[in-house]
Design a protein around this motif. Structure first.
Motif, PDB file in Angstrom:
ATOM      1  N   ASN A  90     -12.916 -25.934 -63.970  1.00 11.15           N
ATOM      2  CA  ASN A  90     -14.413 -26.043 -63.541  1.00 11.15           C
ATOM      3  C   ASN A  90     -15.252 -24.974 -63.529  1.00 11.15           C
ATOM      4  OD1 ASN A  90     -13.682 -28.864 -63.835  1.00 11.15           O
ATOM      5  ND2 ASN A  90     -13.228 -29.128 -61.833  1.00 11.15           N
ATOM      6  N   GLY A  91     -15.066 -23.659 -63.763  1.00 12.40           N
ATOM      7  CA  GLY A  91     -15.555 -22.515 -64.015  1.00 12.40           C
ATOM      8  C   GLY A  91     -15.289 -21.566 -62.937  1.00 12.40           C
ATOM      9  N   GLY A  92     -14.440 -21.809 -61.842  1.00 11.22           N
ATOM     10  CA  GLY A  92     -14.303 -20.965 -60.639  1.00 11.22           C
ATOM     11  C   GLY A  92     -14.517 -21.583 -59.356  1.00 11.22           C
ATOM     12  N   GLY A  93     -15.675 -21.794 -59.170  1.00 15.13           N
ATOM     13  CA  GLY A  93     -16.045 -22.530 -58.043  1.00 15.13           C
ATOM     14  C   GLY A  93     -15.811 -21.885 -56.788  1.00 15.13           C
ATOM     15  N   ALA A  94     -15.560 -22.445 -55.436  1.00 20.03           N
ATOM     16  CA  ALA A  94     -15.358 -21.708 -54.396  1.00 20.03           C
ATOM     17  C   ALA A  94     -14.443 -22.721 -53.391  1.00 20.03           C
ATOM     18  CB  ALA A  94     -16.753 -21.418 -53.678  1.00 20.03           C
ATOM     19  N   ILE A  95     -13.808 -21.829 -52.535  1.00 23.18           N
ATOM     20  CA  ILE A  95     -13.149 -22.432 -51.396  1.00 23.18           C
ATOM     21  C   ILE A  95     -13.667 -21.858 -50.045  1.00 23.18           C
ATOM     22  CG2 ILE A  95     -10.748 -22.712 -50.349  1.00 23.18           C
ATOM     23  CD1 ILE A  95      -9.738 -22.228 -53.189  1.00 23.18           C
ATOM     24  N   LEU A  96     -13.662 -22.782 -49.034  1.00 21.25           N
ATOM     25  CA  LEU A  96     -14.178 -22.524 -47.767  1.00 21.25           C
ATOM     26  C   LEU A  96     -13.259 -23.172 -46.878  1.00 21.25           C
ATOM     27  CD1 LEU A  96     -16.387 -21.420 -45.879  1.00 21.25           C
ATOM     28  CD2 LEU A  96     -17.384 -23.640 -45.752  1.00 21.25           C
ATOM     29  N   ASN A  97     -12.455 -21.923 -46.146  1.00 18.13           N
ATOM     30  CA  ASN A  97     -11.554 -22.428 -45.177  1.00 18.13           C
ATOM     31  C   ASN A  97     -12.127 -22.228 -43.811  1.00 18.13           C
ATOM     32  OD1 ASN A  97      -9.520 -22.548 -47.040  1.00 18.13           O
ATOM     33  ND2 ASN A  97      -8.670 -20.558 -46.858  1.00 18.13           N
ATOM     34  N   VAL A  98     -12.033 -23.275 -42.869  1.00 11.74           N
ATOM     35  CA  VAL A  98     -12.570 -23.204 -41.430  1.00 11.74           C
ATOM     36  C   VAL A  98     -11.641 -22.654 -40.691  1.00 11.74           C
ATOM     37  CG1 VAL A  98     -13.804 -24.693 -39.536  1.00 11.74           C
ATOM     38  CG2 VAL A  98     -14.138 -25.179 -42.188  1.00 11.74           C
ATOM     39  N   LEU A  99     -11.854 -21.482 -40.421  1.00  6.86           N
ATOM     40  CA  LEU A  99     -11.016 -20.868 -39.261  1.00  6.86           C
ATOM     41  C   LEU A  99     -11.356 -20.964 -37.749  1.00  6.86           C
ATOM     42  CD1 LEU A  99     -10.314 -17.728 -41.279  1.00  6.86           C
ATOM     43  CD2 LEU A  99      -9.110 -19.933 -41.619  1.00  6.86           C
ATOM     44  N   SER A 100     -11.389 -20.109 -36.980  1.00  2.52           N
ATOM     45  CA  SER A 100     -11.780 -19.896 -35.863  1.00  2.52           C
ATOM     46  C   SER A 100     -11.794 -18.433 -35.155  1.00  2.52           C
ATOM     47  CB  SER A 100     -10.823 -20.642 -34.585  1.00  2.52           C
ATOM     48  OG  SER A 100     -11.161 -20.599 -33.367  1.00  2.52           O
ATOM     49  N   ALA A 101     -12.728 -18.089 -34.166  1.00  8.65           N
ATOM     50  CA  ALA A 101     -12.698 -16.860 -33.474  1.00  8.65           C
ATOM     51  C   ALA A 101     -11.457 -16.704 -32.715  1.00  8.65           C
ATOM     52  CB  ALA A 101     -13.815 -16.789 -32.730  1.00  8.65           C
ATOM     53  N   ALA A 102     -10.729 -17.629 -32.709  1.00  7.57           N
ATOM     54  CA  ALA A 102      -9.368 -17.819 -31.783  1.00  7.57           C
ATOM     55  C   ALA A 102      -8.374 -17.180 -32.645  1.00  7.57           C
ATOM     56  CB  ALA A 102      -9.148 -19.223 -31.532  1.00  7.57           C
ATOM     57  N   ALA A 103      -8.565 -16.786 -33.800  1.00  6.31           N
ATOM     58  CA  ALA A 103      -7.427 -16.198 -34.734  1.00  6.31           C
ATOM     59  C   ALA A 103      -7.554 -14.835 -34.264  1.00  6.31           C
ATOM     60  CB  ALA A 103      -8.030 -16.418 -36.117  1.00  6.31           C
ATOM     61  N   TRP A 104      -8.393 -14.262 -33.705  1.00 10.68           N
ATOM     62  CA  TRP A 104      -8.530 -12.739 -33.284  1.00 10.68           C
ATOM     63  C   TRP A 104      -8.525 -12.764 -31.872  1.00 10.68           C
ATOM     64  CZ3 TRP A 104     -13.302 -12.729 -36.792  1.00 10.68           C
ATOM     65  CH2 TRP A 104     -13.047 -12.773 -38.050  1.00 10.68           C
ATOM     66  N   THR A 105      -7.890 -13.705 -30.989  1.00 14.38           N
ATOM     67  CA  THR A 105      -8.032 -13.826 -29.569  1.00 14.38           C
ATOM     68  C   THR A 105      -6.908 -14.296 -29.046  1.00 14.38           C
ATOM     69  OG1 THR A 105      -9.145 -15.482 -29.294  1.00 14.38           O
ATOM     70  CG2 THR A 105     -10.370 -13.758 -29.303  1.00 14.38           C
ATOM     71  N   THR A 106      -6.499 -14.479 -28.001  1.00 12.56           N
ATOM     72  CA  THR A 106      -5.671 -15.131 -27.324  1.00 12.56           C
ATOM     73  C   THR A 106      -6.191 -16.307 -26.452  1.00 12.56           C
ATOM     74  OG1 THR A 106      -5.536 -13.810 -25.226  1.00 12.56           O
ATOM     75  CG2 THR A 106      -3.983 -13.285 -26.632  1.00 12.56           C
ATOM     76  N   VAL A 107      -5.416 -17.505 -26.474  1.00 11.73           N
ATOM     77  CA  VAL A 107      -6.277 -18.647 -25.880  1.00 11.73           C
ATOM     78  C   VAL A 107      -5.086 -19.481 -25.003  1.00 11.73           C
ATOM     79  CG1 VAL A 107      -7.211 -21.202 -26.464  1.00 11.73           C
ATOM     80  CG2 VAL A 107      -7.305 -19.105 -28.079  1.00 11.73           C
ATOM     81  N   ASP A 108      -5.358 -19.167 -23.938  1.00 16.08           N
ATOM     82  CA  ASP A 108      -4.369 -19.861 -22.816  1.00 16.08           C
ATOM     83  C   ASP A 108      -4.647 -21.421 -22.650  1.00 16.08           C
ATOM     84  OD1 ASP A 108      -2.663 -20.031 -20.723  1.00 16.08           O
ATOM     85  OD2 ASP A 108      -3.860 -19.461 -19.058  1.00 16.08           O
ATOM     86  N   GLY A 109      -3.559 -22.066 -22.859  1.00 17.61           N
ATOM     87  CA  GLY A 109      -3.545 -23.521 -22.793  1.00 17.61           C
ATOM     88  C   GLY A 109      -3.295 -24.048 -24.383  1.00 17.61           C
ATOM     89  N   ASN A 110      -3.783 -23.207 -25.277  1.00 14.73           N
ATOM     90  CA  ASN A 110      -3.572 -23.488 -26.577  1.00 14.73           C
ATOM     91  C   ASN A 110      -3.245 -22.219 -27.625  1.00 14.73           C
ATOM     92  OD1 ASN A 110      -3.218 -25.309 -28.900  1.00 14.73           O
ATOM     93  ND2 ASN A 110      -5.302 -26.005 -28.806  1.00 14.73           N
ATOM     94  N   ALA A 111      -2.212 -21.755 -27.388  1.00  7.93           N
ATOM     95  CA  ALA A 111      -1.869 -20.528 -28.043  1.00  7.93           C
ATOM     96  C   ALA A 111      -1.340 -20.623 -29.455  1.00  7.93           C
ATOM     97  CB  ALA A 111      -0.854 -19.582 -27.156  1.00  7.93           C
ATOM     98  N   ALA A 112      -0.686 -21.974 -29.541  1.00 10.02           N
ATOM     99  CA  ALA A 112      -0.277 -22.299 -30.754  1.00 10.02           C
ATOM    100  C   ALA A 112      -1.265 -22.279 -31.801  1.00 10.02           C
ATOM    101  CB  ALA A 112       0.577 -23.629 -30.745  1.00 10.02           C
ATOM    102  N   TYR A 113      -2.325 -22.984 -31.663  1.00 16.09           N
ATOM    103  CA  TYR A 113      -3.744 -23.081 -32.374  1.00 16.09           C
ATOM    104  C   TYR A 113      -4.306 -21.770 -32.731  1.00 16.09           C
ATOM    105  CZ  TYR A 113      -8.460 -24.173 -33.744  1.00 16.09           C
ATOM    106  OH  TYR A 113      -9.508 -24.181 -34.435  1.00 16.09           O
ATOM    107  N   ALA A 114      -4.381 -20.979 -31.609  1.00 20.50           N
ATOM    108  CA  ALA A 114      -4.741 -19.638 -32.099  1.00 20.50           C
ATOM    109  C   ALA A 114      -3.827 -18.730 -32.959  1.00 20.50           C
ATOM    110  CB  ALA A 114      -4.913 -18.620 -31.007  1.00 20.50           C
ATOM    111  N   ALA A 115      -2.472 -19.019 -32.827  1.00 18.89           N
ATOM    112  CA  ALA A 115      -1.671 -18.431 -33.819  1.00 18.89           C
ATOM    113  C   ALA A 115      -1.759 -18.976 -35.192  1.00 18.89           C
ATOM    114  CB  ALA A 115      -0.076 -18.556 -33.303  1.00 18.89           C
TER     115      ALA A 115
END
Length: 239
Positions: free
Chosen positions: A118-143
């Motif tokens: 279809n001509g290339g188009g685009a993909i948008l992945n919804v990430l999170s600032a948690a990707a670059w930090t640690t998250v006490d209580g939900n470290a698995a999500y951050a990882a």
């Protein structure tokens, strides 16, 4: 990426950020496939609801077969309930990684040839600032979001030759019920202005896509990216 006239597919579109994406895409003149595990909960007139669990290979294949006109894929669906890595339930940790990394990858693999046709188009992945930090209580999500950031950067390279724009939306705190429930469970209070409304974030995201940006931030997401040059920080921060 021109939104007007595009055909978009949004995962996790029955509530929260995904629902806001579907609404704003329609407003901007796109055709929208709104996918969800329970498509009967999609309550947006004008969209095309489809059943989709991104961890189910058969459902991913069926959606790709049904939506062969897509030129914008928005990977929004996520599992947010993994807990910490040492003390958390391993099944929950695996579920978070299976959804956020493997499920996102499955969608990209299924739709990459469709986007090429279809001509290339685009993909948008919804990430999170948690990707670059640690998250006490939900470290698995951050990882899992760290892994998804790596996935995004690598598929951007792999799909460049077919003309597909691969972008990452990297927000801080999105004002969804999921966030407010997590904050209540862990006794977290957010300062004024720390939480971004889903509709406002979608406007930022789609404006960024239309400007062909490869990383799109709100204020907390940008702060988290800038903090990568220093020692690790814990999220949420500055709230």
């Amino acid at each position: 990426m021109h939104i007007h006239g595009a055909t978009a597919l949004v995962t996790g579109a029955n509530r929260g950020l995904g629902r806001s994406f579907a609404l704003e895409l329609l407003r901007r003149g796109a055709t929208v496939y709104a996918t969800a595990r329970r498509p009967e909960l999609v309550d947006i007139p004008g969209v095309r609801p489809l059943r989709l669990d991104i961890t189910d290979a058969a459902q991913v294949d069926a959606v790709a077969a049904a939506a062969g006109d897509v030129d914008l894929l928005i990977n929004n669906a996520a599992d947010t309930n993994g807990g910490n890595l040492i003390t958390g339930d391993l099944r929950a940790i695996r579920s978070v990684m299976d959804t956020n990394f493997h499920g996102t990858l499955a969608m990209i693999r299924a739709f990459a040839p469709i986007l090429a046709r279809n001509g290339g188009g685009a993909i948008l992945n919804v990430l999170s600032a948690a990707a670059w930090t640690t998250v006490d209580g939900n470290a698995a999500y951050a990882a899992s979001k760290s892994a998804e950031w790596g996935l995004t950067n690598n598929v951007r390279m792999e799909l460049a030759a077919q003309g597909t724009l691969v972008s990452a939306l990297i927000p801080g705190l999105i004002g969804t019920q999921t966030l407010f429930d997590f904050a209540e469970q862990h006794g977290i209070e957010f300062g004024e202005g720390a939480v971004i409304d889903p509709a406002d974030l979608v406007t930022v995201a789609l404006d960024g896509l239309e400007a062909d940006e490869v990383e799109i931030f709100d204020s907390l997401g940008r702060t988290a990216k800038q903090a990568l040059s220093g020692p690790p920080i814990s999220f949420p921060f500055a709230v």
